[in-house]
Design a protein around this motif. Structure first.
Motif, PDB file in Angstrom:
ATOM      1  N   ASN A 157       0.817  -1.217   0.000  1.00 35.11           N
ATOM      2  CA  ASN A 157       0.000   0.000   0.000  1.00 35.11           C
ATOM      3  C   ASN A 157       0.858   1.277   0.000  1.00 35.11           C
ATOM      4  O   ASN A 157       0.327   2.368   0.083  1.00 35.11           O
ATOM      5  N   ALA A 158       2.170   1.104  -0.030  1.00 37.26           N
ATOM      6  CA  ALA A 158       3.093   2.241   0.099  1.00 37.26           C
ATOM      7  C   ALA A 158       2.755   3.080   1.334  1.00 37.26           C
ATOM      8  O   ALA A 158       2.658   4.297   1.273  1.00 37.26           O
ATOM      9  N   SER A 159       2.590   2.394   2.443  1.00 35.40           N
ATOM     10  CA  SER A 159       2.282   3.083   3.698  1.00 35.40           C
ATOM     11  C   SER A 159       3.563   3.524   4.399  1.00 35.40           C
ATOM     12  O   SER A 159       4.585   2.844   4.327  1.00 35.40           O
ATOM     13  N   ALA A 160       3.482   4.657   5.075  1.00 35.72           N
ATOM     14  CA  ALA A 160       4.650   5.174   5.801  1.00 35.72           C
ATOM     15  C   ALA A 160       4.512   4.962   7.303  1.00 35.72           C
ATOM     16  O   ALA A 160       5.179   5.627   8.100  1.00 35.72           O
ATOM     17  N   VAL A 220       7.169   8.830  16.355  1.00 36.99           N
ATOM     18  CA  VAL A 220       6.163   9.088  17.396  1.00 36.99           C
ATOM     19  C   VAL A 220       6.517   8.307  18.662  1.00 36.99           C
ATOM     20  O   VAL A 220       6.445   8.821  19.777  1.00 36.99           O
ATOM     21  N   SER A 221       6.951   7.063  18.492  1.00 34.03           N
ATOM     22  CA  SER A 221       7.292   6.222  19.646  1.00 34.03           C
ATOM     23  C   SER A 221       8.444   6.802  20.447  1.00 34.03           C
ATOM     24  O   SER A 221       8.404   6.851  21.675  1.00 34.03           O
ATOM     25  N   GLN A 222       9.485   7.198  19.731  1.00 35.51           N
ATOM     26  CA  GLN A 222      10.657   7.730  20.431  1.00 35.51           C
ATOM     27  C   GLN A 222      10.240   8.838  21.399  1.00 35.51           C
ATOM     28  O   GLN A 222      10.626   8.831  22.562  1.00 35.51           O
ATOM     29  N   TYR A 223       9.436   9.761  20.915  1.00 34.26           N
ATOM     30  CA  TYR A 223       9.063  10.891  21.766  1.00 34.26           C
ATOM     31  C   TYR A 223       8.016  10.505  22.808  1.00 34.26           C
ATOM     32  O   TYR A 223       8.011  11.025  23.915  1.00 34.26           O
ATOM     33  N   ALA A 224       7.137   9.574  22.442  1.00 34.40           N
ATOM     34  CA  ALA A 224       6.087   9.171  23.384  1.00 34.40           C
ATOM     35  C   ALA A 224       6.687   8.470  24.601  1.00 34.40           C
ATOM     36  O   ALA A 224       6.111   8.471  25.683  1.00 34.40           O
ATOM     37  N   ASN A 248      -1.384  -4.093   8.097  1.00 29.31           N
ATOM     38  CA  ASN A 248      -0.720  -5.054   8.994  1.00 29.31           C
ATOM     39  C   ASN A 248      -0.132  -6.274   8.288  1.00 29.31           C
ATOM     40  O   ASN A 248      -0.203  -7.380   8.817  1.00 29.31           O
ATOM     41  N   THR A 249       0.445  -6.096   7.106  1.00 30.48           N
ATOM     42  CA  THR A 249       1.062  -7.260   6.472  1.00 30.48           C
ATOM     43  C   THR A 249       2.445  -7.524   7.061  1.00 30.48           C
ATOM     44  O   THR A 249       2.976  -8.616   6.950  1.00 30.48           O
ATOM     45  N   GLY A 250       3.057  -6.506   7.655  1.00 31.26           N
ATOM     46  CA  GLY A 250       4.367  -6.695   8.284  1.00 31.26           C
ATOM     47  C   GLY A 250       5.533  -6.670   7.312  1.00 31.26           C
ATOM     48  O   GLY A 250       6.672  -6.923   7.693  1.00 31.26           O
ATOM     49  N   ALA A 251       5.272  -6.345   6.040  1.00 29.28           N
ATOM     50  CA  ALA A 251       6.364  -6.319   5.056  1.00 29.28           C
ATOM     51  C   ALA A 251       7.407  -5.265   5.429  1.00 29.28           C
ATOM     52  O   ALA A 251       8.609  -5.455   5.221  1.00 29.28           O
ATOM     53  N   ASN A 283       6.084  -0.580  17.096  1.00 30.84           N
ATOM     54  CA  ASN A 283       5.952   0.875  17.013  1.00 30.84           C
ATOM     55  C   ASN A 283       4.616   1.288  16.405  1.00 30.84           C
ATOM     56  O   ASN A 283       4.042   2.300  16.789  1.00 30.84           O
ATOM     57  N   ILE A 284       4.161   0.503  15.427  1.00 33.52           N
ATOM     58  CA  ILE A 284       2.875   0.846  14.787  1.00 33.52           C
ATOM     59  C   ILE A 284       1.738   0.660  15.785  1.00 33.52           C
ATOM     60  O   ILE A 284       0.822   1.479  15.855  1.00 33.52           O
TER      61      ILE A 284
END
Lengths: 246, 639
Positions: free
Chosen positions: A171-174, A182-186, A216-219, A232-233
């Protein structure tokens, strides 16, 4: 060592590209993949042809500049490495190697194997920071951080912004890229103050820039050269929903 | 004649910076909004300066050649960043950090600048922590420290083996914040090809858009260069393949003096060259010397596997020669010692140009897990590249070109000899004297950008509050742009037979062999001639395919290599002039009986600042005397 290279050639962003085949016998197993391309380019230049354009800089796997599809995999057949760390010892004599740029709507091709990843910068600009001015920081020990949280933040922060996750995703998701930041700062107390605004702004910008949705394909995790975890997602989703609800 | 005025404030060393800050001229917030500043480079120096200036209210234009500012080569710094926090309670202080740097630099740096860098080092750590940089922590939640070469305290903050990446991403985040506020405009994939001077002041730059090939004009009230060093002069180095000093070099040719160009750090622990096509050498962090022991076999040509060589047949030559510091001697000392062993025939590997860095004892003592926690990513990287695991057998390492202490001459305010032109980070000569200590680079470059330049630049811009936006449709811009276009035209129309890279490799070899770890008069003179001939050959026979108005990587490289011939000439000129040995500059004619560097303080306790007088014309030397009032000048000994 001889290889048949099928490389995507495209003069610029507006022209139409095509695969061009090169029979190249100047490879050797000690070379890195990019050094092999350097050697190919030397022969092209000497013939008066245009060399294959590709991005690379540090050539030690940390700057994130390089990155290309090699035989159907981002950064080639070896997991957990950048393209510059791929060695020719993983290829066989006589093998055909197909080389393509990242393919994603949000990463338009600039030339040959070079793509424009400015979209990542735009997402970061939307909120990938902690708002603190020079001179206003307290003593570093005034903000103690639990070691395991600090370690987790580090594991998220090592993303190199290469774009592999986007390229690997159907899906060319980022999402992996955004979630790492986001995780690092959270995970840090000093990052919590703006956490809600940050996650909303970064997700909104990500959507506007034409990145696809996460299914959620995990690729992304499977291909990430820095082994950034899909956890992280999950954390990003939690942050996003809680920001939206409250 | 340019007069060197270092503008060091009066008063006791520890009060100079405080006094400067208290008395310097300021620009009020309303006026800052009317002023523009160009910052070239987005490494730790550039990104920190651009964001700090943006926070103050200036309008900043920030440039980088990479596709995004986050890739600047600071990203590759591994081991750590120093600060005088004394969190370890082991006797550290601002003075001791200052002392270690001046001594480590072999008494060839400017006291006041070094002291100030030590002073702001603690602020740098505080700021990065506030920005969310994930430095290593202990179980109590506090920051951890480790030791680095050339010092006897633990003052190095780190994020595994990728401290540079983490600091840079911190600086990049603060840069992004200013971009989002509209205070910084980012120009990626742009290369600075000329400096524009109007009425004697730096007022703009000419850039090439690396995607379209378009030549662009940018103006500002002041220009800041944060463009790094010239270590890729050796072709093979630990730097990024595109790192280059061309921006600083253009400024030099326009009148900015260049200081101590022969001071180049050769890093002792890099993965040795594996093949002839190699484009770069990969560094293995100095931090590894905390736990790794360096050795070669005691017998020449001992071909046994290193694990099979028993203790009594191993020569831990650093521990033998330097018992007080052992494996943690400064980089210049460690590099020369490795070269000495290899030249004498004790080197390992097929080429004989490598030494062992062994973790066996550390793993036995601390356990594999502890070692993995400290160096995991470095060990992985080593294995990816070489195919062997440092957990199982020693690393093989050899020195490689790494960092340049020399650079544009700057005064206390970090301004070059061109008014309004500043140089920060590695691109200036400032703080490291003749040798930089590990983890001092991230400290200095961040200090320059975040905490020093934002103060000092106000002192200059206070005069400019009535100067409107600088127009770019003037003769000065026309001339500068024409110069750039003519040069590019000339390069692309040579249409010779040899590739740009082949010239760069040849230049690199000349410099490595004659102006590398060890130099002598005859070799340097030969090199001067060889570089001259190579330059002529280049301008007659280089082949640059493609067009000017398109993305053309060969053209980019050609421009940089063309400058490198001239940089090489200056480096050699300086190395010839400095007949003493000091720090990384080792003149074979000047050594002690046991082969250590021998300084000549009576004749060379000065900064050599060189003035460009024209193509192929004699360089003019300006000397800035170095005065040490707060530190006793001694023979540097790590024995």
């Amino acid at each position: 060592m001889k290889v048949k290279l099928k490389i995507w050639r495209q003069k610029n962003a507006v022209s139409k590209g095509k695969f061009v085949t090169y029979d190249f016998d100047g490879a050797s197993p000690e070379m890195s993949f990019l050094e092999m391309l350097d050697a190919l380019n030397t022969t092209l230049i000497q013939k008066g042809d245009n060399p294959v354009a590709f991005d690379s800089d540090c050539r030690e796997g940390i700057c994130g500049a390089c990155g290309m599809y090699i035989n159907g995999y981002p950064n080639g057949p070896v997991k957990g490495i950048t393209t510059c760390h791929l060695s020719m010892r993983y290829f066989k004599d006589g093998q055909t190697i197909v080389v393509e740029p990242w393919r994603a709507k949000a990463f338009p091709v600039v030339k040959d194997l070079i793509v424009d990843r400015m979209a990542f910068d735009k997402i970061q600009t939307a909120g990938g920071f902690i708002s603190t001015n020079v001179g206003s920081a307290p003593d570093a020990h005034a903000i103690p951080v639990n070691k395991s949280k600090a370690d987790d933040a580090f594991d998220s922060s090592i993303c190199i912004g290469c774009g592999t996750c986007v390229a690997a995703c159907k899906n060319a998701s980022a999402m992996l890229f955004v979630s790492a930041k986001v995780s690092q700062y959270a995970l840090f107390p000093q990052g919590k103050i703006e956490a809600k605004e940050r996650v909303k702004a970064m997700i909104q910008t990500m959507d506007e820039l034409g990145f696809g949705n996460c299914t959620n394909t995990g690729a992304c995790e499977a291909q990430c050269p820095k082994n950034i975890s899909i956890i992280n997602i999950a954390r990003l989703n939690r942050e996003y929903f809680s920001a939206k609800i409250n | 004649m340019t007069k060197l005025n270092s503008k060091i404030p009066d008063g006791p060393l520890a009060e100079k910076w405080t006094k400067f800050k208290a008395t310097t001229r300021l620009v009020n917030p309303a006026n800052k909004k009317k002023l523009e500043i160009i910052v070239v480079g987005t490494g730790l120096a550039g990104a920190s300066a651009a964001s700090a200036l943006g926070e103050l209210g200036y309008n900043v234009k920030n440039f980088c050649y990479q596709d995004t500012p986050r890739r600047a080569h600071s990203v590759a710094a591994q081991g750590g960043i120093n600060a005088a926090k004394n969190y370890k309670n082991d006797g550290d202080s601002v003075y001791r950090l200052f002392y270690d740097m001046v001594k480590g630099g072999d008494y060839r740096s400017r006291e006041a600048n070094v002291y100030r860098t030590a002073e702001v080092s603690n602020d740098v750590i505080d700021h990065y922590t506030a920005l969310g940089v994930p430095f290593a922590r202990d179980y109590g939640g506090n920051l951890d420290n480790r030791s680095f070469g050339g010092v006897q305290v633990s003052r190095t903050f780190y994020a595994k083996g990728q401290t540079g990446q983490q600091c840079l991403l911190g600086a990049y985040s603060s840069l992004n914040r200013q971009i989002s506020k509209g205070k910084v405009t980012m120009y990626s994939r742009r290369e600075m090809l000329e400096l524009v001077i109007i009425d004697g002041k730096a007022r703009g730059i000419i850039t090439r858009n690396l995607v379209s090939g378009e030549i662009e004009r940018h103006s500002a009230h002041a220009v800041v260069l944060a463009t790094g060093g010239y270590g890729t002069i050796y072709y093979l180095s630990t730097l990024a393949v595109n790192s280059n000093p061309s921006a600083a070099w253009k400024a030099h040719k326009k009148g900015a003096l260049f200081a101590n160009p022969s001071f180049v750090q050769i890093h002792p622990t890099s993965i040795p060259q594996l093949n002839d096509y190699q484009a770069k050498l990969t560094l293995m962090s100095e931090s590894l010397r905390n736990d790794g022991r360096i050795w070669v076999p005691k017998t020449k040509g001992d071909k046994r596997h290193p694990n099979e060589i028993p203790e009594e047949d191993r020569d831990y030559y650093l521990e033998r020669r330097y018992p007080a510091f052992g494996n943690l001697v400064p980089r210049d000392v460690a590099s020369r010692a490795a070269k000495e062993r290899c030249d004498a025939g004790y080197g390992v590997s097929e080429t004989g140009l490598a030494v062992n860095l062994d973790f066996r004892d550390a793993i036995n003592k601390q356990g594999k897990k502890a070692i993995e926690n400290k160096y995991g990513n470095l060990f992985e990287m080593y294995e990816t590249i070489t195919g062997t695991s440092p957990y199982e057998e020693p690393m093989r390492i050899y020195p490689a070109g790494h960092y340049t202490m020399g650079g544009l001459w700057v005064d206390y305010e970090l301004m070059t000899t061109i008014p309004g032109l500043y140089a920060i980070g590695e691109s200036n000569f400032s703080d490291h004297g003749a040798n930089r200590l590990g983890a001092s680079s991230l400290m200095q470059t961040s200090g320059d950008g975040y905490f020093i330049l934002p103060y000092t630049i106000g002192n200059y811009l206070a005069d400019d509050i009535r100067t409107p936006i600088i127009p770019t449709d003037t003769k000065e811009f026309d001339d500068a742009e024409k110069e750039v276009k003519d040069r590019l035209e000339k390069l692309i129309s040579i249409k010779g037979k040899q590739t740009v890279t082949s010239f760069h490799r040849r230049l690199g070899k000349i410099m490595w062999n004659h102006a590398g770890m060890s130099r002598n008069e005859q070799g340097l003179k030969e090199a001067l001639q060889m570089v001259k001939e190579l330059k002529e050959e280049f301008w007659n026979d280089v082949m640059i395919p493609g067009e000017l108005e398109e993305l053309n990587q060969e053209l980019e490289k050609a421009g940089r290599v063309a400058d490198y011939f001239d940089v090489a000439r200056l480096m050699i000129t300086d190395a010839l002039n400095r007949t003493e040995s000091c720090g990384a500059h080792f003149r074979e004619e000047s050594q002690t009986e046991d082969g250590e560097a021998k300084r000549d303080d009576a004749n060379f306790m000065y900064v050599a600042a060189w003035e460009y007088t024209g193509e192929n014309k004699e360089y003019k030397l300006h000397k800035e005397a170095l005065i040490y009032e707060n530190i006793e000048v001694k023979v540097r000994s790590y024995k």
